[in-house]
Design a protein around this motif. Structure first.
Motif, PDB file in Angstrom:
ATOM      1  N   PRO A 302       9.856 -13.285   4.731  1.00  0.00           N
ATOM      2  CA  PRO A 302       9.764 -11.653   3.606  1.00  0.00           C
ATOM      3  C   PRO A 302      10.526 -10.273   3.649  1.00  0.00           C
ATOM      4  O   PRO A 302      10.542  -9.811   2.806  1.00  0.00           O
ATOM      5  N   LYS A 325       2.407  -7.704   0.691  1.00  0.00           N
ATOM      6  CA  LYS A 325       1.620  -9.062   0.658  1.00  0.00           C
ATOM      7  C   LYS A 325       0.629  -9.537  -0.386  1.00  0.00           C
ATOM      8  O   LYS A 325       0.807 -10.341  -1.021  1.00  0.00           O
ATOM      9  N   HIS A 328       2.389 -10.237  -4.139  1.00  0.00           N
ATOM     10  CA  HIS A 328       2.864 -11.303  -4.199  1.00  0.00           C
ATOM     11  C   HIS A 328       1.867 -12.412  -4.056  1.00  0.00           C
ATOM     12  O   HIS A 328       1.964 -13.342  -5.322  1.00  0.00           O
ATOM     13  N   SER A 418       4.703 -16.430   0.385  1.00  0.00           N
ATOM     14  CA  SER A 418       4.509 -15.879   0.475  1.00  0.00           C
ATOM     15  C   SER A 418       3.253 -14.758  -0.068  1.00  0.00           C
ATOM     16  O   SER A 418       2.616 -13.222   0.268  1.00  0.00           O
ATOM     17  N   PHE A 442       6.161 -15.435   6.747  1.00  0.00           N
ATOM     18  CA  PHE A 442       4.738 -15.174   5.593  1.00  0.00           C
ATOM     19  C   PHE A 442       4.112 -14.454   5.664  1.00  0.00           C
ATOM     20  O   PHE A 442       3.160 -14.313   4.768  1.00  0.00           O
TER      21      PHE A 442
END
Length: 554
Positions: A302, A325, A328, A418, A442
């Motif tokens: 990532p 995160k 995402h 992700s 990730f």
């Protein structure tokens, strides 16, 4: 986690030999040109890592499509083709220091006009082409002809090589090589070593025995009898036994070394007929498998700006910026039309929808969990028609909790990684596994059964959640197996409420996953080659500069 040596690539003496080898990988798939799963991924990453360490490396695979970056070499070879002969050609490209060779013949290329859409082995999932024996026997003979005579960078690879054949499709290569050693006086194959790299023991290339099978395969009956067995055509106790020939059995008998893709899977295949799939005694008699854990590409991360741009992710993040995160996750929830809610744990499954992956058990477990628990599930993949239908039904039944994406392709999976919190991997068996390793990069926490490469890569409550036991090996869903998976999901849901624990586990997972590199794996392969007595081509060329030939000088 099961004691795998994951020392950083530069921290071990393993594979630090100054010897240089010529390595030929033979496979029915090679990524990114042809890939249905882990096999293609290995044939993409491992050869590159070996070439980076200074070895001369070639992969040979069928030419299923009109690959735009592979060019006709003009080299032609007449090979036996059942009761007649046929001409094969060879296409080639040289990328990242690896010779990529594709065997050209209508039996591969004409199957589907345009892109094959991964129909390498049959017209649809679970259905084989009727002439697969003829196809892959032709391929095996064409492979040996390429090693013998295809000039690349000024000269062919020749006999001073280690040939690594992958899975049953290529298992005739060691058998033909044994035959040619005895009958073809134009090449001396004395120095050639051959290893069989097993990616999934369930797929063995079992076919009905026929009295004329030797004529079709162009092999004397003595070799056919070495491949003969009394087994079901399809693996499983529910299938009737019959007289078959088993390609993988023949390959095991005639190779010099057995390799597989994780240490635990190597042990499992020797422990009994279930995971050894009725070849455990033969494998033990051969000396067993050496298990080398697969790697993943360094760029799968990532914090890679290139990957983030290519996959169109919201942005980069790493273990120090895990708060990013959440963006995402929101993007993934939006794409999948799930409620955008950071407080709800998001589980994902990516892979083949089949019994090996435990998908039938997983779906039954989710039917138990979803009515009462606040969570979301995303399933991405293709496979058995009955399982695909079941997945689509669940998406309709739980529209705010469950989404099915059957058409995610290529880089789409990186948003799944992700944006997800957990990965569901309730496999009945798993030779290595790719999703848990890539997902951990990730910050995804895998929920895994304690089998194969899953056991080698996930540590319970540290980098993921290991289920309390394996699930039923036969293709049935038992209440016990369903409970094992459902309990693990509920445990993850409960743990998700403890933000500090989850963040700590994510950081641990991301740190460990960095060690899942192809360079590490490549060094273990080099040590194996040395133990096998593979010819050091640097000493045979006398150059003393670590080069093997023109391909490595460039």
């Amino acid at each position: 986690m099961n004691g795998v040596n994951l020392a950083p690539a530069g921290a071990s003496s393993a594979g630090e030999s100054h010897k240089k080898y010529q390595v030929v990988f033979v496979s029915s798939e090679v990524g990114p040109w042809s890939k249905t799963g882990g096999l293609g991924e290995v044939l993409d990453g491992l050869p590159i890592a070996l070439a980076e360490l200074g070895h001369r490396v070639m992969t040979i695979a069928p030419r299923y499509d009109q690959y735009k970056d592979a060019w006709d070499t003009s080299f032609r070879q007449e090979v036996e083709f059942g009761e007649t002969t046929t001409t094969v050609g060879y296409f080639h490209c040289y990328k990242q220091k690896v010779d990529r060779v594709f065997v050209d013949h209508p039996i591969f290329l004409e199957r589907v006009w345009g892109l094959t859409n991964q129909k390498f082995y049959g017209p649809k999932w679970g259905v084989d082409w009727d002439d697969n024996q003829l196809r892959f026997s032709l391929f095996a003979k064409a492979v040996i002809a390429a090693i013998k005579g295809l000039s690349l960078g000024g000269f062919p690879y020749g006999e001073n090589v280690i040939i690594i054949v992958n899975d049953w499709h290529c298992a005739l290569v060691p058998i033909y090589l044994d035959y040619y050693k005895k009958h073809d006086k134009t090449v001396v194959w004395t120095n050639t070593k051959i290893a069989l790299l097993e990616h999934n023991m369930v797929y063995q290339g079992r076919f009905p025995y026929q009295p004329n099978i030797g004529q079709m395969l162009n092999l004397p009956d003595s070799y056919i009898q070495e491949m003969r067995a009394y087994q079901p055509l399809k693996v499983g106790r529910q299938h009737p036994r019959r007289d078959v020939i088993n390609w993988l059995m023949g390959g095991i008998k005639y190779c010099d070394k057995l390799l597989t893709v994780s240490p635990t899977y190597a042990k499992e295949m020797m422990e009994g007929p279930i995971k050894g799939v009725e070849l455990d005694q033969l494998v033990n008699a051969k000396g067993g498998y050496a298990g080398i854990l697969n790697g993943i590409k360094d760029a799968v991360s990532p914090d890679s700006e290139t990957l983030v741009k290519t996959a169109k992710l919201p942005g980069t993040f790493n273990a120090g910026t895990l708060e990013k995160k959440a963006e995402h996750k929101a993007a993934l929830q939006k794409k999948c039309k799930l409620p955008i809610n950071p407080a709800v744990p998001l589980f994902m499954f990516i892979g083949r929808l089949d019994f090996q992956k435990g998908v039938d058990i997983m779906l039954d477990a989710l039917e138990d969990v979803l009515p009462t628990e606040d969570c979301q599930v995303l399933v991405v993949g293709q496979g058995r028609e009955d399982l695909v239908e079941q997945v689509l039904k669940m998406a309709k039944k739980y529209p705010k909790k469950f989404d099915a994406e059957m058409n995610f392709k290529g880089t789409d999976k990186y948003l799944v990684y992700s944006g997800s919190d957990f990965a569901l991997m309730p496999s009945r068996y798993e030779p290595c596994g790719l999703v848990q390793m890539e997902g951990m990069r990730f910050g995804v926490l895998p929920l895994v059964t304690p089998t194969g490469g899953l056991k080698d890569t996930v540590e319970d409550a540290v980098t993921g959640f290991v289920m309390e036991d394996e699930v039923e090996q036969e293709t049935v869903v038992t209440p016990e197996s369903c409970k094992i998976v459902a309990d693990s999901i509920r445990r993850a849901i409960q743990s998700y409420k403890n933000t500090s624990q989850i963040d700590s586990m994510r950081k641990n997972a991301m740190a460990l996953a960095k060690k899942f590199s192809w360079k590490r794996a490549a060094k273990e392969y080099i040590s194996t080659f040395e133990s096998m007595g593979v010819v050091d081509v640097m000493s045979t060329t006398g150059k003393g500069d670590g080069s093997v030939g023109p391909d490595l000088i460039n």
